[in-house]
Design an enzyme around this catalytic site. Structure first.
Site, PDB file in Angstrom:
ATOM      1  N   TYR A 107       0.868  -1.162   0.000  1.00 28.79           N
ATOM      2  CA  TYR A 107       0.000   0.000   0.000  1.00 28.79           C
ATOM      3  C   TYR A 107       0.910   1.217   0.000  1.00 28.79           C
ATOM      4  O   TYR A 107       1.794   1.339   0.837  1.00 28.79           O
ATOM      5  CB  TYR A 107      -0.890   0.002   1.241  1.00 28.79           C
ATOM      6  CG  TYR A 107      -1.663   1.296   1.411  1.00 28.79           C
ATOM      7  CD1 TYR A 107      -2.882   1.459   0.781  1.00 28.79           C
ATOM      8  CD2 TYR A 107      -1.154   2.333   2.150  1.00 28.79           C
ATOM      9  CE1 TYR A 107      -3.585   2.644   0.902  1.00 28.79           C
ATOM     10  CE2 TYR A 107      -1.840   3.523   2.281  1.00 28.79           C
ATOM     11  CZ  TYR A 107      -3.064   3.678   1.660  1.00 28.79           C
ATOM     12  OH  TYR A 107      -3.739   4.859   1.780  1.00 28.79           O
ATOM     13  N   TRP A 109       2.402   5.079  -2.266  1.00 28.94           N
ATOM     14  CA  TRP A 109       2.418   6.022  -3.375  1.00 28.94           C
ATOM     15  C   TRP A 109       3.791   6.058  -4.041  1.00 28.94           C
ATOM     16  O   TRP A 109       4.223   7.105  -4.502  1.00 28.94           O
ATOM     17  CB  TRP A 109       2.114   7.414  -2.848  1.00 28.94           C
ATOM     18  CG  TRP A 109       0.703   7.675  -2.467  1.00 28.94           C
ATOM     19  CD1 TRP A 109      -0.026   7.046  -1.516  1.00 28.94           C
ATOM     20  CD2 TRP A 109      -0.154   8.673  -3.023  1.00 28.94           C
ATOM     21  NE1 TRP A 109      -1.274   7.596  -1.426  1.00 28.94           N
ATOM     22  CE2 TRP A 109      -1.380   8.606  -2.346  1.00 28.94           C
ATOM     23  CE3 TRP A 109       0.010   9.644  -4.018  1.00 28.94           C
ATOM     24  CZ2 TRP A 109      -2.447   9.448  -2.628  1.00 28.94           C
ATOM     25  CZ3 TRP A 109      -1.042  10.478  -4.295  1.00 28.94           C
ATOM     26  CH2 TRP A 109      -2.265  10.369  -3.613  1.00 28.94           C
TER      27      TRP A 109
END
Length: 771
Positions: A107, A109
């Site tokens: 999880y 970015w």
């Protein structure tokens, strides 16, 4: 010569300048993000991982639970040895436990590039080589809203991305009632990149026209100065009570739009009965709300009456639903907009997460850039993303989620690339206990984050500046050629190169690569986009011309507000994607689940934790202004926001004075879960009784084994509580908690977050028994 590149916080050109970089923002960006400065001096930072590393305890004892994770030496190995160990361990777990024993983490970015999207890479690898993995659903940012909104109005992305646009606000809105504010630090970033930052300009345009911005938040900084707005300082976590008080005033003075409610909504009469106390004898009026949210009853009445007859937009930020019972203010924001009859009117109605990301409030591209296919997951086992520690500590236990009764799997191996759970998860001592129960944790990382320090196998990954890729987002009209700015640091490799070699050793190379290298995939994905545009008779340059030019301007749709506007224009032809086809003020579906924590209509629920004599202050752990999450915390701009290397914590002069705290003091925040050191900023920008400490400072405990650890750097998630929002969504509750604060006496320990862990040198790699 400069290279075109992109990040989640903006496109730019970069060129070397000795050991640093000169960054030039994209010429088409009217308001470039200062976060670009975090790139200037990071390529060879001492925190970077230089070569494959294996935790000493894992080499000595082999896979298994180990309390030394996070406090162990690492042994440097060759890439060949690392590949062999990982392939053998993946094979062992697959043969003994199947895909149900593997958690595909990542999880995060990691990169704005669409091909090197780390989550897609690791999930594709696990699907094509192991046949699947246990996955997570939803996000830490919007975990409760993403489950709730489909029941009551429609898909979260449709509401957020095709809701009311910034241009509509600039032209039509009279009042923007922003629960959680509209902080520019949040809209500076977007997954896949954002080449044009326009939010500040649109707010200024609306304000100049006469629009009234009202920020409902404990923090004044949640609304930019250009909005010239009003600040309503509300007790943290009490937005639901405040909205119920507003609704009570509207009902009392017959200011609700009964025709809209009857035609476009279901459940208003049930909601009204709850507000008037017909269900339980408790009247949720302005006086009731005032006792909870910290405003006067007269102030609540004045605000409610000012809304009638105006074009009102109700916005609800991510922050509101990142708390216990976080579904309730999101739902009530929609109810308030409906009660005023605003949904579907230009510049009016309801929108979720406007300002939370640079994606939202903008027009969609005519076609989207293709994503890397992740393959087929052969199993359907998942958890809500914020329940990872519950899964690790309680395998086999049952839990509720969105009307289902599920079971936590027994995870033996977690594979993480491009994410840092020691940033975004709560109660970090508990998170560490969960990670210590794994057999094996494998991590790809550019630097020694706390997650890397807790891993058994750490592989050095390239950072975005060292990769070629394509950056793009569904609502960003520029597709960016992400040209490499520098060669890979030390022995770092791209995730794709790493997974290709592992797939080869596991017999799945062809399935994983489909015969393409990185350049082959970029050309393939670009070609797919060309085909989609050609179907609309839009011609595009070939890949080589695009790559040389550095960016491509894409055609867009004028689709902002399409979902709700179309519904209001013709509700019979365009019903909403809810069970009733209407806005659900009462949801029979949710009611059927029987959850006390989230019944069939929105309610006020008292949180389990609230200020008391021992911990009298609210802590707001919000998003930082100097970095994206914890990314590049060692970057120049992030470092410029610290004091003496520590994160800065804001508190009101009243609270500071009572505790003898002055500007710049080292202070200690603490509660029953741990202790955090930070530098004090004394300011009236936070309301009395509230302390604000942003997330993202790398976790740096003095004693990693402590039951109540002390983080000397300033990570607030040492203090936040690891519980779900409700049985409906099981979302993250990390936005607020309760604490006490005091001046730290004596010599504060030095911050060591960016120093690499010690390397084991007592014996060579080949001497370890496990090898």
């Amino acid at each position: 010569m400069s290279s075109m590149h992109s990040s989640h916080w903006g496109a730019f050109r970069a060129r070397p300048n000795g050991n640093s970089l000169i960054i030039e923002p994209f010429s088409g960006d009217p308001d470039p993000s200062p976060l670009l400065s975090n790139f200037t001096q990071v390529l060879d930072h001492p925190a970077r991982v230089t070569q494959p590393m294996i935790r000493r305890g894992w080499l000595e004892k082999g896979p298994g639970a180990d309390s030394r994770r996070g406090d162990d030496e690492f042994v440097a190995v060759s890439w060949d040895h690392a590949y062999s160990l990982i392939a053998a361990e993946l094979t062992r777990v697959k043969n003994s436990y199947g895909p149900e024993g593997v958690f595909g983490g990542s999880y995060g970015w990691s990169s704005a590039g669409r091909f090197h999207h780390a989550q897609s890479q690791v999930h594709r690898f696990l699907n094509t080589t192991l046949g699947g993995y246990v996955r997570s659903v939803n996000s830490y940012s919007s975990g409760s809203a993403s489950v709730l909104l489909p029941h009551i109005v429609g898909d979260m992305n449709e509401i957020a991305r095709r809701g009311v646009s910034w241009q509509e606000i600039a032209e039509h809105s009279d009042i923007v009632l922003a629960f959680g504010g509209l902080a520019l630090k949040n809209s500076q970033v977007a997954s896949g990149g954002v080449s044009e930052h326009t939010e500040r300009g649109y707010m200024q345009q609306a304000s100049t026209r006469g629009a009234r911005f009202v920020s409902v938040s404990p923090l004044k900084s949640d609304l930019p100065a250009e909005a010239q707005g009003e600040w309503i300082a509300l007790n943290p976590g009490t937005d639901a009570a405040f909205i119920l008080g507003l609704l009570a005033v509207l009902i009392e003075h017959q200011l609700t739009d009964e025709a809209f409610l009857a035609r476009y909504c279901v459940g208003w009469e049930t909601m009204k009965a709850y507000i008037l106390g017909e269900e339980d004898g408790v009247k949720r009026d302005a006086e009731w709300a005032a006792q909870i949210c910290g405003l006067s009853a007269d102030h609540i009445r004045d605000i409610a009456r000012s809304l009638q007859g105006r074009r009102v937009l109700v916005t609800v930020a991510h922050a509101l639903q990142r708390a216990e019972f976080g579904e309730q203010p999101v739902w009530l924001g929609l109810v308030l907009a409906a009660a005023l009859g605003q949904p579907g009117l230009p510049g009016g109605g309801y929108t979720y997460a406007l300002g939370a990301l640079g994606h939202y409030g903008k027009q969609h591209n005519l076609v989207s850039f293709p994503a890397l296919p992740q393959g087929k997951n052969g199993i359907d086992r998942f958890i809500p993303v914020a329940r990872i520690v519950d899964m690790l500590l309680h395998p086999g236990e049952k839990f509720d989620y969105n009307g289902r009764r599920l079971t936590y799997p027994d995870i033996k191996l977690a594979y993480w690339a491009g994410g840092n759970p020691f940033h975004h998860h709560q109660d970090l001592a508990r998170l560490r206990r969960g990670f210590c129960r794994l057999d094996t944790l494998i991590v790809h990382e550019i630097a020694w984050t706390a997650t890397a320090r807790h891993a058994d196998i750490v592989l050095p990954a390239t950072m975005t500046l060292e990769r070629e890729d394509i950056g793009g987002a569904p609502t960003d009209r520029h597709l960016i050629a992400m040209q490499p700015v520098a060669a890979p640091y030390a022995q770092a490799k791209d995730d794709y190169v790493i997974f290709t070699e592992l797939a080869k050793r596991l017999g799945g190379e062809q399935a994983f690569t489909e015969g393409r290298d990185t350049q082959g995939w970029l050309r393939h994905l670009y070609g797919q986009m060309q085909e989609k545009l050609a179907a609309h008779r839009v011609s595009t340059p070939d890949f080589d011309d695009f790559w040389q030019q550095g960016f491509l301007t894409l055609p867009q749709l004028n689709d902002a507000g399409r979902m709700i506007n179309g519904f209001r224009a013709d509700p019979d032809a365009k019903p909403l994607p809810t069970a009733s086809g209407k806005i659900e003020i009462y949801s029979a579906t949710i009611a059927s689940f029987g959850y006390e924590s989230c019944p069939g209509h929105p309610v006020w629920r008292e949180p389990r934790e609230k200020p008391n004599a021992e911990y009298p202050l609210w802590l707001i752990a919000n998003q930082p202004a100097t970095r994206l999450h914890s990314q590049l915390d060692f970057g120049a701009y992030s470092q410029s926001g610290k004091q003496n290397g520590r994160e800065v914590c804001s508190l009101n002069p009243t609270d500071a004075s009572r505790r003898g705290i002055k500007q710049g003091d080292v202070i200690e925040l603490f509660n029953l879960r741990g202790h955090v050191l930070a530098s004090a900023r004394v300011t009236t920008d936070v309301m009395p009784g509230v302390i604000q400490l942003p997330t993202g400072a790398w976790y740096d405990p003095v004693d990693v084994h402590a039951a109540r650890p002390l983080c000397r750097h300033g990570n607030p998630n040492v203090l936040t509580n690891d519980i779900g929002t409700s049985s409906l969504a099981q979302g993250c509750t990390g936005q607020i908690t309760v604490i006490e604060v005091r001046k730290f006496l004596g010599d504060a320990p030095d911050v060591r977050a960016f120093l690499p862990p010690e390397a084991a040198i007592s014996k060579p790699f080949e001497a370890y028994r496990h090898v």
